[in-house]
Design an enzyme around this catalytic site. Structure first.
Site, short mmCIF file in Angstrom:
data_model
loop_
_atom_site.label_atom_id
_atom_site.label_comp_id
_atom_site.label_asym_id
_atom_site.label_seq_id
_atom_site.Cartn_x
_atom_site.Cartn_y
_atom_site.Cartn_z
N ASP A 107 -13.50 -4.24 43.92
CA ASP A 107 -13.12 -2.94 44.02
C ASP A 107 -12.66 -2.68 45.40
O ASP A 107 -13.14 -2.47 46.44
CB ASP A 107 -14.29 -2.03 43.74
CG ASP A 107 -13.87 -0.70 43.45
OD1 ASP A 107 -12.79 -0.29 43.52
OD2 ASP A 107 -14.86 0.17 43.05
N ASP A 118 -7.38 -0.60 40.88
CA ASP A 118 -8.01 -1.34 42.12
C ASP A 118 -9.43 -1.98 41.90
O ASP A 118 -10.02 -2.17 42.83
CB ASP A 118 -8.30 0.18 42.95
CG ASP A 118 -8.99 1.14 41.89
OD1 ASP A 118 -9.06 0.95 40.84
OD2 ASP A 118 -9.59 2.00 42.64
N GLU A 119 -9.43 -2.36 40.44
CA GLU A 119 -10.58 -3.11 40.38
C GLU A 119 -10.44 -4.18 39.34
O GLU A 119 -9.76 -3.96 38.50
CB GLU A 119 -11.69 -2.18 40.20
CG GLU A 119 -11.80 -1.25 38.76
CD GLU A 119 -13.11 -0.63 38.70
OE1 GLU A 119 -14.09 -0.98 38.80
OE2 GLU A 119 -12.99 0.52 38.32
#
Length: 431
Positions: A11, A105-106
């Site tokens: 993350d 983003d993850e």
């Protein structure tokens, strides 16, 4: 269930805000808030410096300004975020063929599928630290928090434990020991409403939840939700890492400072949004059959309408025509605060002559011009270039003036200058 801690969750920390701080040296170490910058905007994400003042994602921009008035409020640069995401996802795919992105983003990574064979704590720690260092180097300094566990659930829980820039590995057999003291909201699917129902039933922690039978939870929450929570309270999660998560829809929406009442202006805004959606479809080689609109009225009532075409399209004119027709069925006389256009039912082919001459017969110039305040030619955080000063970003704009700070990630903090909004020497940087 897996016998080894072989699933990794990565993350990127405060992603949008971190990209802004990376590219804007004067904002490093300072509160940065990314999202809607107007009074009706919503915070998408914020830096940890802003979080210290109580600012959180999904908070209204108005409240965020009250809590942290000295923060930099930026509108967001999705091409920059997308590029950073592509770099990181590329690194993860070098590690394993099974990478499941959840958002920009993850992502989850199946380490076993990548050929890793040593799942000892020491080997995993060395592997993860090397991966985090590679991510930071490849992205120009972005940090990532990493969790590793025997399941997707445990890896996700672990990655949240030592943010930012942290690493937590949950060894096999330690899952329930870690989970029991935690609040029930750590479990996916336990939002405010479910948490309140569980609280009324005397369930506050995962340990409390673990004491209840599956039958009790099903009776309280329903079959699917109750059974799911019963399993996760015992760290039972056998979901595989899925390499491809196909996009289900492409959409664009906007919230407006003043309630819209002019129907033709609404049509013009939908037309512009349809063009944006069509551009994104074309860029990714996609088309869609189901066209929908989202309308939030002055009283916050949200309405949705959709229609499904016989064949998929990526035509801006076709999408706009359907969107305007859907709007015609709604009563918007009280005012509209949000409009959106979306396309779903995606495919990788297009029926070229869909709507044919019908769409072409509706020239956009018949619609009223969208006021400049709604086109937002200049917005905070936007990348710009000046003929003499070079590259910079919009510090602020309004009343015919745009203020620019001239700096980039490579130059260090730079000077601030103001110009007329129509200065021919100043132009947006198109990514």
């Amino acid at each position: 269930m897996r016998q080894d801690a072989s699933i990794l969750h990565l993350d990127l920390d405060a992603f949008y805000a971190s990209v802004e701080q990376r590219d804007k040296p004067s904002l490093r170490g300072k509160p940065v808030i990314v999202g809607g910058t107007g009074g009706r905007g919503v915070v998408a994400t914020c830096s940890y410096e802003a979080r210290a003042f109580g600012v959180r994602s999904a908070m209204s921009t108005r409240e965020a300004r009250a809590r942290c008035p000295h923060a930099a409020f930026l509108g967001g640069r999705f091409p920059a975020y997308g590029e950073a995401s592509r770099v990181v996802m590329g690194l993860l795919r070098e590690v394993s063929p099974l990478v499941e992105p959840l958002s920009l983003d993850e992502a989850f990574v199946d380490l076993a599928a990548g050929g890793l064979t040593d799942f000892s704590l020491e080997a995993l720690t060395e592997f993860a630290e090397d991966l985090r260092a590679r991510v930071s180097e490849a992205t120009g300094g972005l940090t990532a928090s990493v969790g590793i566990g025997t399941s997707k659930f445990m890896a996700k829980v672990a990655s949240d434990l030592q943010k930012p820039d942290g690493l937590v590995i949950v060894e096999p057999g330690r899952e329930q020991q870690l989970l029991r003291p935690m609040a029930v909201k750590v479990i996916p699917g336990v939002g405010p409403a479910t948490a309140e129902r569980l609280r009324r039933a005397g369930i506050h922690s995962v340990a409390d939840l673990e004491q209840r039978s599956e039958e009790e939870l099903v009776l309280e929450l329903g079959q699917s939700h109750g059974s799911g929570l019963w399993r996760l309270a015992r760290a039972l999660d056998d979901r595989p890492v899925v390499a491809e998560r196909e996009a289900k829809s492409v959409s664009v929406e906007g919230t407006y400072e003043d309630d819209l009442t002019d129907r033709r202006l609404m049509e013009a805004l939908l037309t512009r949004q349809a063009s944006s959606v069509a551009g994104r479809l074309t860029k990714h080689g996609l088309s869609g059959r189901t066209i929908s609109i989202k309308v939030r009225l002055h009283d916050f009532t949200t309405l949705s309408r959709s229609t499904t075409l016989p064949s998929p399209t990526d035509s801006a004119a076709a999408i706009a025509r359907v969107a305007r027709a859907l709007l015609a069925d709604l009563d918007t006389s009280g005012g509209v605060r949000l409009l959106g256009v979306g396309v779903s039912g995606l495919a990788d082919w297009v029926q070229d002559d869909l709507f044919g001459a019908v769409a072409e017969a509706e020239p956009e110039e018949e619609l009223p011009e969208v006021p400049s305040r709604m086109r937002a030619q200049w917005w905070p955080g936007q990348d710009v270039e000046h003929a003499e000063m070079g590259r910079g970003w919009v510090w602020g704009a309004g009343r015919g003036v745009v203020t620019v700070r001239f700096e980039t990630a490579e130059t260090g903090p730079g000077p601030v200058r103001s110009y007329p909004a129509d200065d021919p020497d100043l132009s947006p940087v198109v990514s």
